[in-house]
Design a protein around this motif. Structure first.
Motif, PDB file in Angstrom:
ATOM      1  N   GLY A  28     -15.281 -19.215 -15.134  1.00 11.94           N
ATOM      2  CA  GLY A  28     -13.890 -19.017 -14.494  1.00 11.94           C
ATOM      3  C   GLY A  28     -12.941 -19.476 -15.507  1.00 11.94           C
ATOM      4  N   LEU A  29     -11.625 -19.344 -15.346  1.00  8.72           N
ATOM      5  CA  LEU A  29     -10.686 -19.820 -16.361  1.00  8.72           C
ATOM      6  C   LEU A  29     -10.308 -21.338 -15.803  1.00  8.72           C
ATOM      7  N   THR A  30     -11.236 -22.284 -16.340  1.00  2.48           N
ATOM      8  CA  THR A  30     -10.796 -23.706 -16.276  1.00  2.48           C
ATOM      9  C   THR A  30     -10.333 -23.989 -17.794  1.00  2.48           C
ATOM     10  N   ALA A  66       0.812 -28.917 -22.821  1.00  2.89           N
ATOM     11  CA  ALA A  66       2.065 -28.343 -22.891  1.00  2.89           C
ATOM     12  C   ALA A  66       2.642 -27.825 -21.712  1.00  2.89           C
ATOM     13  N   SER A  67       3.996 -27.332 -21.854  1.00  5.87           N
ATOM     14  CA  SER A  67       4.345 -26.345 -20.683  1.00  5.87           C
ATOM     15  C   SER A  67       4.045 -25.049 -21.107  1.00  5.87           C
ATOM     16  N   VAL A  68       2.993 -24.472 -20.399  1.00  9.43           N
ATOM     17  CA  VAL A  68       2.747 -22.923 -20.489  1.00  9.43           C
ATOM     18  C   VAL A  68       3.427 -21.988 -19.516  1.00  9.43           C
ATOM     19  N   TYR A  69       4.136 -20.965 -20.117  1.00  5.03           N
ATOM     20  CA  TYR A  69       4.969 -20.392 -19.282  1.00  5.03           C
ATOM     21  C   TYR A  69       5.217 -18.952 -19.680  1.00  5.03           C
ATOM     22  N   ARG A  70       5.560 -18.087 -18.696  1.00  6.54           N
ATOM     23  CA  ARG A  70       5.784 -16.554 -18.757  1.00  6.54           C
ATOM     24  C   ARG A  70       7.039 -16.391 -19.444  1.00  6.54           C
ATOM     25  N   VAL A  71       7.121 -15.721 -20.735  1.00  8.33           N
ATOM     26  CA  VAL A  71       8.413 -15.606 -21.164  1.00  8.33           C
ATOM     27  C   VAL A  71       9.307 -14.628 -20.385  1.00  8.33           C
ATOM     28  N   SER A  72       8.984 -13.465 -20.233  1.00 17.35           N
ATOM     29  CA  SER A  72       9.674 -12.511 -19.558  1.00 17.35           C
ATOM     30  C   SER A  72      10.300 -13.005 -18.282  1.00 17.35           C
ATOM     31  N   TRP A  73       9.457 -13.769 -17.463  1.00 13.17           N
ATOM     32  CA  TRP A  73       9.941 -14.165 -16.063  1.00 13.17           C
ATOM     33  C   TRP A  73      10.997 -15.247 -16.298  1.00 13.17           C
ATOM     34  N   LEU A  74      10.917 -16.066 -17.359  1.00 15.37           N
ATOM     35  CA  LEU A  74      11.912 -17.207 -17.658  1.00 15.37           C
ATOM     36  C   LEU A  74      13.466 -16.343 -18.042  1.00 15.37           C
ATOM     37  N   LYS A  75      13.120 -15.370 -18.902  1.00 20.45           N
ATOM     38  CA  LYS A  75      14.200 -14.513 -19.206  1.00 20.45           C
ATOM     39  C   LYS A  75      15.075 -13.881 -18.002  1.00 20.45           C
ATOM     40  N   GLU A  76      14.223 -13.228 -17.083  1.00 22.26           N
ATOM     41  CA  GLU A  76      14.579 -12.718 -15.942  1.00 22.26           C
ATOM     42  C   GLU A  76      15.562 -13.836 -15.014  1.00 22.26           C
ATOM     43  N   ASN A 115      -5.155 -22.713 -13.976  1.00 23.68           N
ATOM     44  CA  ASN A 115      -5.564 -21.643 -14.811  1.00 23.68           C
ATOM     45  C   ASN A 115      -5.889 -20.305 -14.253  1.00 23.68           C
ATOM     46  N   LYS A 116      -6.419 -20.254 -13.095  1.00 20.59           N
ATOM     47  CA  LYS A 116      -6.784 -19.198 -12.391  1.00 20.59           C
ATOM     48  C   LYS A 116      -5.376 -18.528 -11.753  1.00 20.59           C
ATOM     49  N   ALA A 117      -4.644 -19.472 -11.338  1.00 22.69           N
ATOM     50  CA  ALA A 117      -3.114 -19.036 -10.808  1.00 22.69           C
ATOM     51  C   ALA A 117      -2.336 -18.112 -11.805  1.00 22.69           C
ATOM     52  N   PHE A 118      -2.531 -19.115 -12.977  1.00 24.58           N
ATOM     53  CA  PHE A 118      -1.495 -18.269 -14.285  1.00 24.58           C
ATOM     54  C   PHE A 118      -2.155 -17.064 -14.560  1.00 24.58           C
ATOM     55  N   ALA A 119      -3.526 -16.943 -14.637  1.00 22.82           N
ATOM     56  CA  ALA A 119      -4.347 -15.836 -15.098  1.00 22.82           C
ATOM     57  C   ALA A 119      -3.998 -14.708 -14.128  1.00 22.82           C
ATOM     58  N   ALA A 120      -3.987 -15.230 -12.901  1.00 22.79           N
ATOM     59  CA  ALA A 120      -3.971 -13.901 -11.878  1.00 22.79           C
ATOM     60  C   ALA A 120      -2.312 -13.445 -11.632  1.00 22.79           C
ATOM     61  N   GLY A 121      -1.367 -14.261 -12.503  1.00 20.60           N
ATOM     62  CA  GLY A 121       0.071 -13.900 -12.190  1.00 20.60           C
ATOM     63  C   GLY A 121       0.741 -14.388 -11.154  1.00 20.60           C
ATOM     64  N   ILE A 124       1.537 -17.803 -10.930  1.00 23.88           N
ATOM     65  CA  ILE A 124       2.567 -18.687 -11.204  1.00 23.88           C
ATOM     66  C   ILE A 124       3.176 -18.533 -12.501  1.00 23.88           C
ATOM     67  N   SER A 125       4.482 -18.952 -12.814  1.00 23.23           N
ATOM     68  CA  SER A 125       5.028 -18.551 -14.060  1.00 23.23           C
ATOM     69  C   SER A 125       4.937 -19.991 -14.845  1.00 23.23           C
ATOM     70  N   LEU A 126       4.787 -20.831 -14.519  1.00 19.93           N
ATOM     71  CA  LEU A 126       4.847 -22.218 -15.293  1.00 19.93           C
ATOM     72  C   LEU A 126       3.769 -23.261 -14.904  1.00 19.93           C
ATOM     73  N   THR A 127       3.162 -23.817 -15.768  1.00 20.49           N
ATOM     74  CA  THR A 127       2.290 -24.991 -15.483  1.00 20.49           C
ATOM     75  C   THR A 127       2.202 -25.851 -16.721  1.00 20.49           C
ATOM     76  N   PHE A 128       1.446 -27.009 -16.594  1.00 18.36           N
ATOM     77  CA  PHE A 128       1.082 -28.057 -17.855  1.00 18.36           C
ATOM     78  C   PHE A 128      -0.283 -27.602 -18.047  1.00 18.36           C
ATOM     79  N   ASN A 129      -0.641 -27.474 -19.486  1.00 17.95           N
ATOM     80  CA  ASN A 129      -2.176 -27.037 -19.696  1.00 17.95           C
ATOM     81  C   ASN A 129      -2.292 -27.075 -21.294  1.00 17.95           C
TER      82      ASN A 129
END
Length: 468
Positions: free
Chosen positions: A22-24, A188-198, A292-298, A300-305
């Motif tokens: 899994g995406l650990t 670091a902060s890991v985030y979805r670029v398009s969702w932040l722009k939105e 990791n799993k939540a981010f890969a599944a779409g 969540i938009s942001l986490t630390f990893n």
């Protein structure tokens, strides 16, 4: 930070032949990616091409004359990215080929490193060198060979040591080196670029108010943030520490007295209570794999990893994950009131124990492994999973090849560590291992305790560990 809290649990797949589990956070990269990395970097080991990539000073090497008949046994944490082991073993073989000194390297599960270190230290037998986690040199200081000559040489040649390397590897309050810090796994902060722009953002705000406002807008757009508030060894403690340090609070003062009950901690707790509703549901039970799993599944938009979310997705054969990777970026965690990034790294320290019959061979092996022809390909092959402890290695070209890696370059350029601001000890490590800070923030975030009550409970718990 030390192995009692900052590492992730080893996935069952790692114990079963390193299959993906899994995406650990520290999962092995996809086999195809690992093969590509290995193919790209292994030639550098023989060609010494990496020498040209690292700015070095002209410094005379110490003369470590290995003892006649020397053999070495090295114990270190298991890989979570394939190049870590492939290149480490190749460098070790190169050392043996050049010196005639046989070296056995044992890779053990992360949860096994700390107890095996304790056994070796207490029995005076076992591996000659153990590459353990952050606080180990402080805990076993009297069992270790001093490394001043080697550490001073490497620092002079490679631009000096980052601050966190010195905090963990020098005997507390001195400049006496107990270990050689080989690197650190940062976040670091890991985030979805398009969702932040939105939501109206090109980057993550650095201040608390701006970060909260952004999180609120993301939640309104059905793209909540997600941070572990459960007993996640790495992610739970990491998030709690960020909250504490970014508000200028600390577990202890410089003398080691518990300083948790402060107006700064109260402010951090009030902030956690406001931030929590902007998170996805379920973070109170999150373990280390969860974000990791939540981010890969779409979800969540942001986490630390670390870098693993991005690289697993980028090199996946799944078009959905590839699209997520393309839309992913990294940024240093918000500073808040801190002057430097209020986060830390899991430091790996190479310790040579006094029970070894071959102290000079130990030092020569570690010198060899930290020199550019060996260390540079290993660092580049790990693709930012380990950040450099020596400053010169932060100028390597591979950091520029993918700009998304850059927030990890200076992961060890930080004053923050487990028991900040006080001395590092087994007792301070126990506070983190028992999730004292995580539980404090979780109780307030959920409304089960007031900030004032929660901080007093946490301070009493910490004092029980630190009273000695």
């Amino acid at each position: 930070m030390d192995a009692s809290r900052r590492h992730d649990e080893v996935p069952s797949g790692l114990r079963e032949g390193n299959r993906m589990a899994g995406l650990t956070r520290r999962d092995t990269l996809l086999s195809g990616t690992a093969a590509l990395i290995g193919a790209a970097t292994l030639p550098l080991i023989g060609a010494h091409a990496a020498d040209l990539d690292v700015p070095t000073a002209d410094v005379k090497s110490p003369d470590f004359k290995a003892e006649s008949g020397a053999t070495l046994r090295v114990l270190r944490p298991a890989k979570f990215v394939d190049p870590d082991e492939v290149l480490f073993r190749a460098n070790t073989k190169k050392f043996s080929d050049q010196t005639g000194i046989p070296v056995r390297v044992d890779f053990v599960g992360w949860e096994d490193v700390q107890p095996q270190t304790a056994v070796a230290a207490n029995t005076g037998a076992g591996p000659d060198i153990i590459i353990g986690f952050g606080s180990a040199p402080q805990i076993y200081a009297n069992k270790l060979i001093q490394m001043n000559d080697l550490a001073e040489y490497l620092g002079a040649k490679y631009g000096g040591w980052h601050q966190l390397a010195q905090i963990y590897s020098c005997r507390w309050g001195t400049q006496d080196w107990l270990a050689i810090p080989m690197g650190g796994s940062g976040g670091a902060s890991v985030y979805r670029v398009s969702w932040l722009k939105e939501a109206g953002y090109d980057s993550i705000p650095n201040d608390h108010a701006g970060f909260l406002e952004m999180a609120t807008k993301l939640k309104k757009n059905n793209h909540p943030i997600g941070f572990a508030l459960g007993h996640a060894v790495g992610d739970g403690n990491g998030f709690a520490n960020w909250l504490l340090w970014s508000f200028g609070a600390s577990l202890t003062d410089e003398k080691g007295k518990v300083s948790l009950d402060s107006k700064e901690t109260i402010a951090a707790l009030n902030y956690a209570r406001e931030l929590y509703p902007q998170m996805i549901e379920g973070t109170l039970s999150w373990g280390d794999p969860s974000n990791n799993k939540a981010f890969a599944a779409g979800d969540i938009s942001l986490t630390f990893n670390g870098v693993s979310i991005y690289y697993v997705a980028k090199n996946s054969s799944d078009p959905k994950l590839q699209a997520i990777a393309a839309d992913t970026n990294h940024q240093v965690p918000p500073l808040g009131m801190a002057k430097k990034s209020p986060s830390s790294s899991l430091v790996v320290n190479a310790m040579a124990f006094r029970h070894t019959k071959y102290p000079n061979a130990c030092k020569e092996y570690l010198r060899f492994m930290m020199e550019a022809p060996q260390y540079a390909p290993w660092l580049a092959g790990c693709l930012g999973y380990w950040s450099n402890s020596l400053k010169a290695y932060g100028k390597m070209a591979f950091w520029d090849a993918d700009p998304k890696l850059k927030p990890y370059i200076d992961s060890m350029d930080t004053p923050y560590y487990d028991s900040y601001k006080g001395p590092i000890s087994a007792a301070s490590s126990a506070v983190a291992a028992n999730y004292t800070l995580v539980d404090m923030f979780a109780s307030v975030a959920t409304g089960n305790a007031t900030p004032e009550a929660a901080v007093k409970t946490a301070a009493r718990q910490a004092a029980r560990y630190l009273k000695g």
